[in-house]
Design an enzyme around this catalytic site. Structure first.
Site, PDB file in Angstrom:
ATOM      1  N   ASN A  55       1.232   4.956   1.850  1.00  0.00           N
ATOM      2  CA  ASN A  55       0.757   5.850   2.897  1.00  0.00           C
ATOM      3  C   ASN A  55       1.040   7.284   2.479  1.00  0.00           C
ATOM      4  O   ASN A  55       2.183   7.663   2.241  1.00  0.00           O
ATOM      5  CB  ASN A  55       1.429   5.534   4.229  1.00  0.00           C
ATOM      6  CG  ASN A  55       0.926   4.217   4.792  1.00  0.00           C
ATOM      7  OD1 ASN A  55      -0.253   3.892   4.660  1.00  0.00           O
ATOM      8  ND2 ASN A  55       1.811   3.447   5.385  1.00  0.00           N
TER       9      ASN A  55
ATOM     10  N   GLU B 168       0.857  -1.183   0.000  1.00  0.00           N
ATOM     11  CA  GLU B 168       0.000   0.000   0.000  1.00  0.00           C
ATOM     12  C   GLU B 168       0.893   1.233   0.000  1.00  0.00           C
ATOM     13  O   GLU B 168       2.091   1.139   0.227  1.00  0.00           O
ATOM     14  CB  GLU B 168      -0.908   0.021   1.227  1.00  0.00           C
ATOM     15  CG  GLU B 168      -0.158   0.117   2.543  1.00  0.00           C
ATOM     16  CD  GLU B 168      -1.067   0.451   3.718  1.00  0.00           C
ATOM     17  OE1 GLU B 168      -2.211   0.868   3.502  1.00  0.00           O
ATOM     18  OE2 GLU B 168      -0.611   0.313   4.853  1.00  0.00           O
TER      19      GLU B 168
END
Ligand code: ADP
Length: 658
Positions: free
Chosen positions: A290, A288
């Site tokens: 951030n 992912e």
């Protein structure tokens, strides 16, 4: 240029941002809940605005109140820190709507990366390697089972809106998958108000390695190398380092360029982090992105010499990055350890209360402390239990680790229990020292929890000698106070650790002591005086710091990840003790005691109920988390001593068994 920054956060990160803003001669506003009126960030900021009561939902998450604070103070920029509203597009838009600059990425980039399913698709499109898995949401149990079979077990179920290590479940086979699917959805809905779930391959014994990137508003994107954050407990990071002991130059460069490609593809600006998991063959997969400053950013700052908060502010003000990719250099090694108010010996239960002592090690010379608390502050149930980050730097990994271990030994916290001894045990663990990390490290190395009193012999011997010395010095002072000094002779002691007795002799020398113990002898010198919490000693030419608590012959010593309670007795007393009848121990097994202060949410049993080991007995809420208390063994409930809604003290009786 920006003149006044409102910090929409609390704790250490608020202090961290204020420090850099002031160094740039930018004024600061701290928005605080009523619980944080007297916090360190409130004390450091030029202005404070109270935005509500302690619960975050009524203060730090209230966009309307923060916008009102922007307007009333005339702040021209907002730094969101991490957590809270940092990755909330509505907030970023509201800040802009109030005429202030959001110190972070454009809302569209936050939105694109905020959803794990979309992020994964975009990453794939940008040429980034992603974890093999099913593309998109899985809506039903059968679909999940088909997808998992196609991927191959084990698989991981993940909430699309998940974060903070929550909303994830591993499934080794179809039965577990079917069972876990509904549970993951429920958890996703209750934690993130979004029940979409997706499935990907579970990478075994992976490492978590992430790339720090920086992008300006002129199209320049650079990366600042990696951080390895494999030391996690329940998918939450505890120790991070830069660089990674695992990566080679080729893999690092490949990960860096993929991270930059992803940032470019979403029009990213500001600091951001692209997270990957890396398997044993150094194959890496995107997890992912951030879209904010990370907790562990200081390790990157230590090795690059850059100030990421300053760069975020300059980028937000429209300045171009002052360096190119080729100019990014790293030196040495940095490690960060997260100090939590929790008890590592009691299953990491949160510990709350007043910090009666809070004395971090001295900063400088490769030691940095980022904290948001001060001595006398209250650690409350309302917020994250992280009370400080300790960061050390050295020429190489071993030097950075040594520095960390010593700095942890010097970190004095009392009033609440901290995990410092666990952190010290981790950094001194031979497997950690060897750099053989994985996200399963803690589960594999501490399968039965953490027992700091089970220590290797050399360390135990060292603490036995130190206890004997402490007692010698204490006894000598008591004699000096009562009668003229006559402490030149050899002191004989019996040091008891549990049931084991160690005969020890302490003999003064010109510049210290020689201590004879069953395993040999050691020379030790120290200027320690009774009452001091830290004992610095030179032991056989090496400096060691030991934390000392207790007194009157019973000392609790903490050092290098070990915690021992030792009793020092004159030999004739030890001998007499053998003739004493054994002290009866209260059978605490008959009671369920509250392991922490908190709110009793529910009691699952009634008097007379027959319970089996593992059955749920009660639920206690503390630090915003529900803790399920289970039966340790089979038994029958006799009396319930507390009622739903009670606020419990630590060790308060909740249930009594027959
Ligand atoms: P969060 O947003 O909650 O932090 P991440 O997707 O970043 O969730 O994952 C957090 C941690 O969970 C990772 O560092 C890793 O330990 C573990 N993890 C996530 N996905 C996988 C996977 N596919 N295989 C193995 N471990 C994983």
């Amino acid at each position: 240029m920006i003149k006044k920054i409102l910090v929409a956060n609390r704790g250490e990160i608020a202090c961290r941002i204020i420090r850099t803003a002031h160094s740039m001669n930018i004024a600061t506003v701290a928005v605080v809940s009523s619980a944080d009126r007297d916090s360190l960030s409130a004390r450091m900021a030029d202005e404070i605005v109270e935005i509500g009561p302690p619960p975050a939902a009524e203060s730090y998450l209230r966009i309307d109140r923060i916008v009102a604070a922007i307007e009333s103070t005339g702040a021209d920029a907002v730094h969101p820190g991490y957590g809270f509203l940092s990755e909330n597009t509505r907030f970023a838009e509201a800040v802009a709507g109030a005429g202030a600059i959001f110190i972070g990425p454009p809302p569209a980039a936050i939105a694109a990366m905020g959803d794990k399913i979309t992020a994964k698709r975009l990453a794939k499109k940008a040429g980034v390697d992603t974890v093999p898995g099913h593309d998109g949401e899985v809506t039903g149990e059968d679909e999940a089972a088909r997808a998992a079979a196609a991927i191959g077990y084990p698989v991981m179920l993940k909430a699309a809106a998940g974060g903070g290590g929550k909303g994830m479940r591993i499934a080794a086979g179809e039965a577990a998958l079917r069972e876990g699917f509904a549970a993951t959805r429920r958890e996703a809905l209750s934690s993130f108000a979004d029940d979409r779930v997706f499935i990907e391959k579970y990478i075994q014994q992976p490492r978590h390695i992430e790339i720090q990137i920086l992008a300006d508003s002129h199209g320049t994107v650079v990366h600042l190398g990696e951080r390895e954050c494999s030391l996690q407990r329940r998918h939450q990071k505890i120790i991070e380092e830069a660089p990674s002991p695992f990566l080679d130059e080729t893999t690092r460069a490949a990960m860096g360029s993929q991270a930059c490609a992803l940032a470019r593809s979403v029009g990213y600006q500001s600091a951001g982090t692209v997270e990957f998991i890396v398997d044993r063959d150094k194959k890496f997969y995107f997890l992912e992105m951030n879209t904010r400053l990370q907790v562990e950013h200081p390790v990157t700052e230590f090795v690059t010499g850059l100030d990421l908060v300053e760069l975020m502010i300059r980028i937000a003000a429209g300045e171009p990055l002052p360096f190119t990719q080729a100019q990014v250099r790293t030196t040495g090694w940095a490690i960060e350890a997260r100090l939590y108010a929790e008890d590592p010996v009691r299953g990491f239960l949160p510990s709350i209360g007043r910090l009666t002592r809070f004395r971090p090690p001295v900063e400088g010379q490769g030691v940095r402390v980022d904290t948001g608390v001060h001595e006398g502050a209250e650690v409350s149930i309302y917020y994250d239990p992280m009370i400080a980050k300790l960061i050390t730097h050295g020429d190489d990994r071993a030097a950075a680790i040594d520095r960390m271990s010593h700095a942890l030994d010097r970190f004095v916290v009392s009033g609440v229990t901290s995990n410092a001894v666990f952190l010290a045990a981790l950094v001194n663990h031979p497997r950690f020292r060897a750099g053989r990390l994985s996200v399963e490290f803690i589960a594999e190395e501490y399968p039965d929890g953490f027992a700091p009193h089970r220590v290797a012999k050399p360390l135990a011997t060292r603490l036995v000698a130190v206890a004997a010395l402490i007692h010698t010095v204490t006894a000598a002072r008591a004699r000096r106070i009562g009668a003229p000094a006559q402490d030149s002779g050899v002191n004989h002691w019996i040091v008891r650790v549990g049931d084991t007795e160690h005969p020890v002799e302490v003999a003064p020398t010109d510049d210290g002591y020689v201590i004879e113990h069953p395993g040999g002898s050691m020379s030790l010198s120290t200027q320690w005086q009774p009452g001091r919490r830290l004992l610095t000693a030179h032991i056989d030419g090496e400096t060691a710091v030991v934390q000392v608590a207790g007194g009157h012959g019973v000392y609790r010593l903490t050092h290098a990840g070990a915690y021992l309670s030792l009793e020092v007795l004159p030999p004739h007393i030890a001998d007499l003790m053998h003739r004493m009848p054994p002290k009866p121990v209260r059978d605490l097994g008959r009671f369920l005691l509250s392991p922490m202060p908190g709110l009793l949410v529910s009691v699952a049993v009634e008097s007379g109920a027959v319970v089996k080991a593992g059955d749920t007995l009660a639920v206690i809420e503390a630090m915003k988390m529900e803790n399920i208390l289970r039966a340790e063994r089979d038994g029958t409930v006799k009396t319930i001593h507390a009622a739903k809604g009670d606020s419990l003290m630590v060790d308060q009786q909740v249930i009594e068994f027959e």
